[in-house]
Write a protein that holds these residues in place. Structure first.
Motif, mmCIF file in Angstrom:
data_model
loop_
_atom_site.group_PDB
_atom_site.id
_atom_site.type_symbol
_atom_site.label_atom_id
_atom_site.label_comp_id
_atom_site.label_asym_id
_atom_site.label_seq_id
_atom_site.Cartn_x
_atom_site.Cartn_y
_atom_site.Cartn_z
ATOM 1 N N TYR A 1 -80.796 18.829 -17.138
ATOM 2 C CA TYR A 1 -81.274 17.835 -16.167
ATOM 3 C C TYR A 1 -82.741 18.066 -15.800
ATOM 4 O O TYR A 1 -83.524 17.124 -15.693
ATOM 5 N N PHE A 2 -83.110 19.329 -15.615
ATOM 6 C CA PHE A 2 -84.482 19.653 -15.225
ATOM 7 C C PHE A 2 -85.420 19.810 -16.413
ATOM 8 O O PHE A 2 -86.585 20.167 -16.249
ATOM 9 N N GLY A 3 -84.939 19.543 -17.620
ATOM 10 C CA GLY A 3 -85.783 19.563 -18.809
ATOM 11 C C GLY A 3 -86.120 20.949 -19.317
ATOM 12 O O GLY A 3 -87.028 21.105 -20.125
ATOM 13 N N LEU A 4 -85.396 21.971 -18.876
ATOM 14 C CA LEU A 4 -85.661 23.333 -19.327
ATOM 15 C C LEU A 4 -84.918 23.664 -20.614
ATOM 16 O O LEU A 4 -85.186 24.679 -21.243
ATOM 17 N N ALA A 5 -83.978 22.813 -20.992
ATOM 18 C CA ALA A 5 -83.232 22.969 -22.243
ATOM 19 C C ALA A 5 -82.778 21.583 -22.687
ATOM 20 O O ALA A 5 -82.742 20.655 -21.892
ATOM 21 N N GLN A 6 -82.446 21.478 -23.939
ATOM 22 C CA GLN A 6 -81.969 20.206 -24.485
ATOM 23 C C GLN A 6 -80.539 20.384 -24.989
ATOM 24 O O GLN A 6 -80.310 21.055 -25.983
ATOM 25 N N PHE A 7 -79.588 19.814 -24.282
ATOM 26 C CA PHE A 7 -78.185 19.817 -24.695
ATOM 27 C C PHE A 7 -77.705 18.371 -24.765
ATOM 28 O O PHE A 7 -78.054 17.560 -23.924
ATOM 29 N N GLU A 8 -76.902 18.070 -25.741
ATOM 30 C CA GLU A 8 -76.318 16.730 -25.871
ATOM 31 C C GLU A 8 -74.975 16.721 -25.133
ATOM 32 O O GLU A 8 -73.906 16.672 -25.734
ATOM 33 N N LEU A 9 -75.044 16.766 -23.813
ATOM 34 C CA LEU A 9 -73.843 16.916 -22.995
ATOM 35 C C LEU A 9 -72.901 15.727 -23.070
ATOM 36 O O LEU A 9 -71.702 15.867 -22.851
ATOM 37 N N TYR A 10 -73.425 14.550 -23.359
ATOM 38 C CA TYR A 10 -72.605 13.347 -23.344
ATOM 39 C C TYR A 10 -72.169 12.883 -24.725
ATOM 40 O O TYR A 10 -71.359 11.959 -24.820
ATOM 41 N N THR A 11 -72.686 13.511 -25.771
ATOM 42 C CA THR A 11 -72.368 13.027 -27.117
ATOM 43 C C THR A 11 -71.850 14.111 -28.057
ATOM 44 O O THR A 11 -71.077 13.803 -28.963
ATOM 45 N N TRP B 1 -69.589 19.964 -26.277
ATOM 46 C CA TRP B 1 -69.677 19.796 -24.823
ATOM 47 C C TRP B 1 -68.566 18.906 -24.292
ATOM 48 O O TRP B 1 -68.052 19.137 -23.187
ATOM 49 N N LEU B 2 -68.180 17.897 -25.043
ATOM 50 C CA LEU B 2 -67.090 17.026 -24.615
ATOM 51 C C LEU B 2 -65.766 17.793 -24.561
ATOM 52 O O LEU B 2 -65.003 17.673 -23.598
ATOM 53 N N HIS B 3 -65.512 18.619 -25.566
ATOM 54 C CA HIS B 3 -64.279 19.413 -25.580
ATOM 55 C C HIS B 3 -64.325 20.526 -24.534
ATOM 56 O O HIS B 3 -63.300 20.826 -23.912
ATOM 57 N N ALA B 4 -65.487 21.130 -24.359
ATOM 58 C CA ALA B 4 -65.617 22.186 -23.350
ATOM 59 C C ALA B 4 -65.334 21.634 -21.957
ATOM 60 O O ALA B 4 -64.602 22.243 -21.170
#
Length: 83
Positions: A41-51, A55-58
């Motif tokens: 959210y704060f731009g300190l890392a790039q994760f594809e949390l929604y796709t 992350w979806l399974h986690a």
């Protein structure tokens, strides 16, 4: 005023070590997920949390774990006559 000792508390309601361990794991997983979300959210890392499937399974696993632990805790508390 009467005081309650730790011995009186623990002798009345036994703890389930496996359930406590699962609860601890669930908390650690939730903290890790939320930290990843905040970093993204704060731009300190790039994760594809929604796709991304990981992350979806986690997310689904963590929520399921919490709900299952809550249900088991309620079951055992009711079985012991608490509440």
């Amino acid at each position: 005023m009467s005081t309650v000792t730790n011995t009186e508390l623990t002798s009345h309601s036994p703890r389930y070590d496996g359930l406590d361990a699962l609860r601890g794991c669930a908390v650690v997983l939730m903290i890790a997920f939320h930290m990843s979300y905040d970093l993204n959210y704060f731009g300190l890392a790039q994760f594809e949390l929604y796709t991304h499937p990981f992350w979806l399974h986690a997310r689904t696993f963590i929520v399921t774990l919490f709900v299952t632990i809550a249900g088991a805790s309620l079951y055992y508390a009711n079985k012991q006559g608490i509440g």
